[in-house]
Motif scaffolding. Structure first.
Motif, PDB file in Angstrom:
ATOM      1  N   GLU A  76      36.643  34.555  49.977  1.00  0.00           N
ATOM      2  CA  GLU A  76      36.312  33.387  48.815  1.00  0.00           C
ATOM      3  C   GLU A  76      36.296  34.088  47.435  1.00  0.00           C
ATOM      4  O   GLU A  76      36.398  33.314  46.547  1.00  0.00           O
ATOM      5  CB  GLU A  76      35.229  32.581  49.179  1.00  0.00           C
ATOM      6  N   THR A  77      36.145  35.374  47.361  1.00  0.00           N
ATOM      7  CA  THR A  77      35.795  35.977  46.150  1.00  0.00           C
ATOM      8  C   THR A  77      36.729  35.824  45.082  1.00  0.00           C
ATOM      9  O   THR A  77      36.468  35.376  43.838  1.00  0.00           O
ATOM     10  CB  THR A  77      35.791  37.558  46.360  1.00  0.00           C
ATOM     11  N   ALA A  78      38.086  35.649  45.253  1.00  0.00           N
ATOM     12  CA  ALA A  78      38.878  35.437  43.977  1.00  0.00           C
ATOM     13  C   ALA A  78      39.044  34.058  43.828  1.00  0.00           C
ATOM     14  O   ALA A  78      39.221  33.575  42.570  1.00  0.00           O
ATOM     15  CB  ALA A  78      40.188  35.733  44.733  1.00  0.00           C
ATOM     16  N   PHE A  79      38.469  33.093  44.655  1.00  0.00           N
ATOM     17  CA  PHE A  79      38.666  31.644  44.146  1.00  0.00           C
ATOM     18  C   PHE A  79      37.232  31.568  43.470  1.00  0.00           C
ATOM     19  O   PHE A  79      37.088  30.886  42.448  1.00  0.00           O
ATOM     20  CB  PHE A  79      38.490  30.698  45.484  1.00  0.00           C
ATOM     21  N   VAL A  80      36.050  32.117  43.987  1.00  0.00           N
ATOM     22  CA  VAL A  80      34.912  31.986  43.056  1.00  0.00           C
ATOM     23  C   VAL A  80      35.024  32.449  41.686  1.00  0.00           C
ATOM     24  O   VAL A  80      34.541  31.819  40.746  1.00  0.00           O
ATOM     25  CB  VAL A  80      33.821  32.733  43.698  1.00  0.00           C
ATOM     26  N   ARG A  81      35.550  33.574  41.368  1.00  0.00           N
ATOM     27  CA  ARG A  81      35.934  34.152  40.289  1.00  0.00           C
ATOM     28  C   ARG A  81      36.708  33.268  39.255  1.00  0.00           C
ATOM     29  O   ARG A  81      36.538  33.099  38.196  1.00  0.00           O
ATOM     30  CB  ARG A  81      36.566  35.351  40.370  1.00  0.00           C
ATOM     31  N   THR A  82      37.863  32.745  39.929  1.00  0.00           N
ATOM     32  CA  THR A  82      38.818  31.845  39.233  1.00  0.00           C
ATOM     33  C   THR A  82      38.158  30.539  38.660  1.00  0.00           C
ATOM     34  O   THR A  82      38.099  29.971  37.607  1.00  0.00           O
ATOM     35  CB  THR A  82      40.064  31.502  40.046  1.00  0.00           C
ATOM     36  N   PHE A  83      37.314  29.982  39.586  1.00  0.00           N
ATOM     37  CA  PHE A  83      36.462  28.799  39.209  1.00  0.00           C
ATOM     38  C   PHE A  83      35.516  29.020  38.160  1.00  0.00           C
ATOM     39  O   PHE A  83      35.582  28.186  37.192  1.00  0.00           O
ATOM     40  CB  PHE A  83      35.631  28.219  40.423  1.00  0.00           C
ATOM     41  N   ALA A  84      35.004  30.246  38.265  1.00  0.00           N
ATOM     42  CA  ALA A  84      34.065  30.490  36.834  1.00  0.00           C
ATOM     43  C   ALA A  84      34.696  30.790  35.937  1.00  0.00           C
ATOM     44  O   ALA A  84      34.598  30.341  34.462  1.00  0.00           O
ATOM     45  CB  ALA A  84      33.189  31.845  37.482  1.00  0.00           C
ATOM     46  N   GLU A  85      35.722  31.484  35.758  1.00  0.00           N
ATOM     47  CA  GLU A  85      36.496  31.798  34.606  1.00  0.00           C
ATOM     48  C   GLU A  85      37.199  30.551  33.936  1.00  0.00           C
ATOM     49  O   GLU A  85      37.272  30.441  32.794  1.00  0.00           O
ATOM     50  CB  GLU A  85      37.986  32.873  34.928  1.00  0.00           C
ATOM     51  N   CYS A  86      37.718  29.576  34.819  1.00  0.00           N
ATOM     52  CA  CYS A  86      38.302  28.357  34.204  1.00  0.00           C
ATOM     53  C   CYS A  86      37.293  27.324  33.825  1.00  0.00           C
ATOM     54  O   CYS A  86      37.863  26.148  33.496  1.00  0.00           O
ATOM     55  CB  CYS A  86      39.367  27.850  35.364  1.00  0.00           C
ATOM     56  N   GLY A  87      36.089  27.304  34.227  1.00  0.00           N
ATOM     57  CA  GLY A  87      35.162  26.257  33.806  1.00  0.00           C
ATOM     58  C   GLY A  87      35.219  25.267  35.055  1.00  0.00           C
ATOM     59  O   GLY A  87      35.147  24.093  34.506  1.00  0.00           O
ATOM     60  N   LEU A  88      35.608  25.668  36.110  1.00  0.00           N
ATOM     61  CA  LEU A  88      35.886  24.710  37.104  1.00  0.00           C
ATOM     62  C   LEU A  88      34.432  24.353  38.170  1.00  0.00           C
ATOM     63  O   LEU A  88      33.827  25.404  38.597  1.00  0.00           O
ATOM     64  CB  LEU A  88      36.926  24.851  38.306  1.00  0.00           C
ATOM     65  N   ARG A  89      34.082  23.212  38.261  1.00  0.00           N
ATOM     66  CA  ARG A  89      32.847  22.973  39.211  1.00  0.00           C
ATOM     67  C   ARG A  89      33.282  23.045  40.839  1.00  0.00           C
ATOM     68  O   ARG A  89      34.391  22.518  41.096  1.00  0.00           O
ATOM     69  CB  ARG A  89      32.304  21.411  38.961  1.00  0.00           C
ATOM     70  N   ASP A  90      32.752  24.044  41.438  1.00  0.00           N
ATOM     71  CA  ASP A  90      33.119  24.265  43.054  1.00  0.00           C
ATOM     72  C   ASP A  90      32.398  23.443  43.800  1.00  0.00           C
ATOM     73  O   ASP A  90      31.110  23.378  43.969  1.00  0.00           O
ATOM     74  CB  ASP A  90      32.800  25.709  43.224  1.00  0.00           C
ATOM     75  N   ALA A  91      33.191  22.411  44.446  1.00  0.00           N
ATOM     76  CA  ALA A  91      32.506  21.382  45.516  1.00  0.00           C
ATOM     77  C   ALA A  91      33.310  21.756  46.756  1.00  0.00           C
ATOM     78  O   ALA A  91      33.550  20.757  47.724  1.00  0.00           O
ATOM     79  CB  ALA A  91      32.896  20.225  45.095  1.00  0.00           C
ATOM     80  N   PHE A  92      33.737  22.889  46.954  1.00  0.00           N
ATOM     81  CA  PHE A  92      34.841  23.159  48.117  1.00  0.00           C
ATOM     82  C   PHE A  92      33.799  23.504  49.217  1.00  0.00           C
ATOM     83  O   PHE A  92      32.621  23.772  49.153  1.00  0.00           O
ATOM     84  CB  PHE A  92      35.579  24.720  48.045  1.00  0.00           C
ATOM     85  N   VAL A  93      34.190  22.899  50.476  1.00  0.00           N
ATOM     86  CA  VAL A  93      33.451  23.308  51.717  1.00  0.00           C
ATOM     87  C   VAL A  93      34.029  24.596  52.295  1.00  0.00           C
ATOM     88  O   VAL A  93      35.082  24.842  52.565  1.00  0.00           O
ATOM     89  CB  VAL A  93      33.710  22.074  52.819  1.00  0.00           C
ATOM     90  N   ARG A  94      33.134  25.324  52.657  1.00  0.00           N
ATOM     91  CA  ARG A  94      33.618  26.724  53.396  1.00  0.00           C
ATOM     92  C   ARG A  94      33.685  26.343  54.746  1.00  0.00           C
ATOM     93  O   ARG A  94      33.004  25.970  55.516  1.00  0.00           O
ATOM     94  CB  ARG A  94      32.716  27.855  53.196  1.00  0.00           C
ATOM     95  N   VAL A  95      35.090  27.197  55.282  1.00  0.00           N
ATOM     96  CA  VAL A  95      35.076  27.006  56.672  1.00  0.00           C
ATOM     97  C   VAL A  95      35.344  28.481  57.473  1.00  0.00           C
ATOM     98  O   VAL A  95      35.492  29.298  56.553  1.00  0.00           O
ATOM     99  CB  VAL A  95      36.513  26.297  56.911  1.00  0.00           C
ATOM    100  N   PRO A  96      35.100  28.588  58.649  1.00  0.00           N
ATOM    101  CA  PRO A  96      35.209  29.791  59.237  1.00  0.00           C
ATOM    102  C   PRO A  96      36.511  30.559  58.999  1.00  0.00           C
ATOM    103  O   PRO A  96      37.533  29.728  58.985  1.00  0.00           O
ATOM    104  CB  PRO A  96      34.935  29.626  60.804  1.00  0.00           C
ATOM    105  N   GLY A  97      36.557  31.825  58.638  1.00  0.00           N
ATOM    106  CA  GLY A  97      37.817  32.693  58.656  1.00  0.00           C
ATOM    107  C   GLY A  97      38.450  32.606  57.206  1.00  0.00           C
ATOM    108  O   GLY A  97      37.798  32.613  56.439  1.00  0.00           O
ATOM    109  N   GLU A  98      39.688  33.188  57.075  1.00  0.00           N
ATOM    110  CA  GLU A  98      40.239  33.338  55.813  1.00  0.00           C
ATOM    111  C   GLU A  98      40.938  32.293  55.256  1.00  0.00           C
ATOM    112  O   GLU A  98      41.756  31.683  56.192  1.00  0.00           O
ATOM    113  CB  GLU A  98      40.989  34.827  55.968  1.00  0.00           C
ATOM    114  N   THR A  99      41.086  31.973  54.086  1.00  0.00           N
ATOM    115  CA  THR A  99      42.130  31.178  53.346  1.00  0.00           C
ATOM    116  C   THR A  99      43.567  32.037  53.625  1.00  0.00           C
ATOM    117  O   THR A  99      43.615  33.229  53.407  1.00  0.00           O
ATOM    118  CB  THR A  99      41.916  31.076  51.865  1.00  0.00           C
ATOM    119  N   ARG A 100      44.676  31.400  53.898  1.00  0.00           N
ATOM    120  CA  ARG A 100      45.887  31.788  54.096  1.00  0.00           C
ATOM    121  C   ARG A 100      46.481  32.720  52.836  1.00  0.00           C
ATOM    122  O   ARG A 100      45.838  32.429  51.587  1.00  0.00           O
ATOM    123  CB  ARG A 100      46.828  30.777  54.293  1.00  0.00           C
ATOM    124  N   ILE A 101      47.574  33.472  52.910  1.00  0.00           N
ATOM    125  CA  ILE A 101      48.204  34.165  51.821  1.00  0.00           C
ATOM    126  C   ILE A 101      49.641  33.883  51.846  1.00  0.00           C
ATOM    127  O   ILE A 101      50.111  33.684  52.788  1.00  0.00           O
ATOM    128  CB  ILE A 101      48.069  35.632  51.998  1.00  0.00           C
TER     129      ILE A 101
END
Length: 321
Positions: free
Chosen positions: A66-91
């Motif tokens: 999730e690291t790249a997503f959390v960084r992007t949300f912070a950089e763009c000023g987006l409120r993070d309301a994602f639910v985390r699920v087990p495993g990795e987001t796809r590439i």
């Protein structure tokens, strides 16, 4: 500005690769590579936040990368309301060649525990009061059924929040049956819903207007370099974009949707909204990433975007000339 939520059930890390002509079965050297936190709803959110809107992003996100997503949300000023699920987001890999050809290699995404989808719904409903719009976009995880997807759209509509939809295949068919406020297919996606090819401008317009009659107020039909049709409650406009050098088409459709919604939320006339959105999408294909309204020549791109009224009768006359 407006308050918007984007919902992305199957986000992705987008690996963008620039290369010369790809030689299959051989070693190829890349010109550049770039890894971005992506997904259609996140791309839409980036654009809307850049235009000054208060944007919340939600959906289902792999906890292990999730690291790249959390960084992007912070950089763009987006409120993070994602639910985390087990495993990795796809590439997803996007291969762009010098001649403009783009090849997408998209992963299926992780399987979602049933409890995670229930948690998303529980988190989503309290976020809806006071929102001006919700954008639901992207593909579905492998074990999320189109009927469940349609149920989300219906639940949002029942809470009196406008919903804009951008997906494909069975998810699009099911989503359209839930009657969102607006939808942004391309001609291939709309043909899948219509049940026949849409090879001519007249066929495309008829299909878009048919969606209007079935209760969907706004239909944004993107036709690549040919332009955009915006059918609204039985009338239509056509925008033809300026000619630009294409580097990557990834994110152009998301930019188009975000730009159009920006115009709607700003209460602009539809012609102004469509010109702005089409020019912004044209700006986006000149580089990797979404469109930049602060580009030095963006005003010129808008001036070079032609918008005109469109009707079936007009297209029929032109076909028979």
């Amino acid at each position: 500005m407006a308050r918007v939520l984007t919902l992305t059930l199957n986000p992705a890390l987008d690996l963008s690769i620039r290369a010369g002509a790809i030689r299959l079965g051989e070693v190829n050297r890349t010109e550049s590579t770039r890894l971005d936190a992506g997904g259609k709803g996140i791309n839409v959110a980036r654009v809307l936040a850049g235009l000054g809107h208060d944007v919340t992003v939600s959906g289902l996100l792999g906890a292990d990368n999730e690291t790249a997503f959390v960084r992007t949300f912070a950089e763009c000023g987006l409120r993070d309301a994602f639910v985390r699920v087990p495993g990795e987001t796809r590439i997803n890999a996007k291969l762009s060649e010098q001649d403009g050809r783009v090849t997408d290699l998209n992963g299926p995404g992780p399987r979602i525990p049933e409890r995670s989808l229930e948690e998303l719904i529980e988190r989503l409903w309290p976020l809806l009061p006071g929102l001006d719009a919700v954008v639901v976009s992207g593909s579905l995880p492998p074990n999320v059924a189109p009927e469940q997807f349609a149920g989300l759209i219906t639940g949002i509509r029942e809470r009196k929040v406008p919903v804009w939809l951008d997906t494909s295949g069975p998810a699009l068919v099911a989503g359209l049956a839930a009657r969102p406020s607006g939808v942004k297919p391309n001609e291939t996606e709309l043909a899948g819903w219509a049940g026949h090819s849409l090879d001519t401008p007249e066929e495309r317009l008829r299909a878009a207007l048919r969606l209007n009659t079935e209760g969907i107020d706004d239909v944004l039909l993107s036709v690549g370099a040919e332009g955009v049709i915006w059918a609204q409650r039985g009338s239509a406009l056509m925008a033809r974009p300026p000619r630009v050098s294409v580097v990557s088409t990834v994110g152009a459709g998301d930019t188009l949707l975000a730009g159009s919604l920006h115009g709607v939320l700003s209460r602009w006339p539809r012609e102004r909204s469509l010109r702005f959105a089409t020019a912004l999408a044209a700006e986006s294909v000149r580089h990797v990433g979404v469109g930049d309204p602060n580009a030095t020549d963006f005003e010129v791109l808008q001036q070079q975007t032609l918008v005109q009224e469109l009707s079936v009768k007009q297209l029929t006359r032109e076909t028979h000339r």
